[in-house]
Design an enzyme around this catalytic site. Sequence first.
Site, PDB file in Angstrom:
ATOM      1  N   GLY A 235     -28.954   1.487  15.603  1.00 38.18           N
ATOM      2  CA  GLY A 235     -29.599   2.447  14.697  1.00 38.18           C
ATOM      3  C   GLY A 235     -30.019   1.755  13.410  1.00 38.18           C
ATOM      4  O   GLY A 235     -31.183   1.830  12.986  1.00 38.18           O
ATOM      5  N   HIS A 236     -29.059   1.050  12.780  1.00 35.12           N
ATOM      6  CA  HIS A 236     -29.376   0.294  11.562  1.00 35.12           C
ATOM      7  C   HIS A 236     -30.484  -0.734  11.823  1.00 35.12           C
ATOM      8  O   HIS A 236     -31.391  -0.917  11.011  1.00 35.12           O
ATOM      9  CB  HIS A 236     -28.148  -0.463  11.057  1.00 35.12           C
ATOM     10  CG  HIS A 236     -26.983   0.399  10.691  1.00 35.12           C
ATOM     11  ND1 HIS A 236     -25.833   0.449  11.444  1.00 35.12           N
ATOM     12  CD2 HIS A 236     -26.793   1.246   9.648  1.00 35.12           C
ATOM     13  CE1 HIS A 236     -24.972   1.268  10.867  1.00 35.12           C
ATOM     14  NE2 HIS A 236     -25.521   1.773   9.787  1.00 35.12           N
TER      15      HIS A 236
END
Lengths: 281, 281
Positions: B36-37
């Site tokens: 996600g990051h």
Amino acid sequence: MEIIRSVDGIKEKIKQIKKNNKSIGFVPTMGFLHEGHLSLISEARAHNEIVVVSVFVNPTQFGPTEDFENYPRNEEKDAELCAKEGCDYMFIPEPSDMYREGYNTYTEVFGLTEGLCGATRPSHFRGVCTVVLKLFNIVKPDRAYFGQKDAQQFAVIKKMVFDINLSVEVIGCPIVREADGLAMSSRNAYLSECERQEALVLSSSLSRAKALIEAGEREAFTIKEEMIKIINGSKSSNIDYVEFVDNRSLKPITRVEGEVLIAMAVRIGKTRLIDNMVVNL
Amino acid sequence: MEIIRSVDGIKEKIKQIKKNNKSIGFVPTMGFLHEGHLSLISEARAHNEIVVVSVFVNPTQFGPTEDFENYPRNEEKDAELCAKEGCDYMFIPEPSDMYREGYNTYTEVFGLTEGLCGATRPSHFRGVCTVVLKLFNIVKPDRAYFGQKDAQQFAVIKKMVFDINLSVEVIGCPIVREADGLAMSSRNAYLSECERQEALVLSSSLSRAKALIEAGEREAFTIKEEMIKIINGSKSSNIDYVEFVDNRSLKPITRVEGEVLIAMAVRIGKTRLIDNMVVNL
């Protein structure tokens, strides 16, 4: 000098100035400018390539029973004075542009805002911090200039800037007084001729405090009693507070040692005036 | 890639970057990076000349009984992933540098923060706004990237930026999911193997909601009942909330019309997970 009335307009202008790497000196005001303001503008002029003065009577820093509606305004005169002092851009936004529909974000400095003026004006400094942060974000100044007359405001803004890592340098400038000692204030315009005379008890009480300290007195209580006597000597005066506090923490002190702020708020008739003095021993 | 650990150090670096008029893309994180990051960093990389990733487990956004101390950390792995993703500067400050002695300034967005996660985490968004504002002031990004998994956080930060006239563009990126549907989260590391399986009820309930809406269902209550049934099908689940709200105001809605955020927080054992979906009808 150019007058800019919209947030988007000044942001565009600032973008250009920043692209050219020019330094910006900023003087946020509520208008109805007097020599106190002019000393700030002059200081900004001396140390920056571009000078921006904002005139905005900020609704969020007035309490519901305070003088927001009646706060004195004179845009034409303000513009004349700004131009004369060498201001480059006057920013005069509308409240509806500064606080757009659904506005709901507030910045608050705790610890410095509960005493002194904060005690009787509970949401005042929240409003001050909120608008000053917004103005800093809009104008992106390198240096911003504030009057030492609003001593607590100055301390609060310096703390906010330090705490939230803003890059602006916050500079305090000395109180400017009338020849007879009254601290300059836009609110002096509210005073009747008679009240104008009685308002001198504020600066007189500070002079008395100074004399006592110079004579060796160090007990805050003793000096305060003398000050209160002088202030109460005026028939129309009504003391909000007279306080001796540490000039950094704004916490009350009992002995005059180190950097001490002697601050007061006094009503003369219906007009609330403030004044102060910093002593350094 | 350079790792910078002090606020003053990164400020100095940013000053140089700004002087050269280079655009800055910023990804604020709490570390323990997952895909996600990485999708945020990749997005920042694609649209900016300089990419800054911060790793800071921010104490002010955790409640007193929450998982601040135990929040997973792996700086070495984070640095490796950042470098691989093309990050230029990793900013990894100490809490004592971000919140210096006597720190006492807070920024809060009202109206968007009382419901959803704000209802059970009362000071959470105050902490988020405060640290994000500080990070924005330090890094001065042109664009900042946030994951849509924290839908309320994204809405709150967008509102803060709009309200206080920050110049940064706030960009939301889609939720990244594991192959079986679980939304990626650093907190997934808390889950036992068994809980990891049970955690699928969050995404499953959203899939069910999607199917019902596609089949024509518009009553939030009816869909919510179905979702709750699915979530309660897991033995270790404990619903904090399942809500249907307007995606802008975050106010509850009863019919699925316009832009609707379906958001939930569910405890799986001791681990609080969130997930959401936006539908636009």
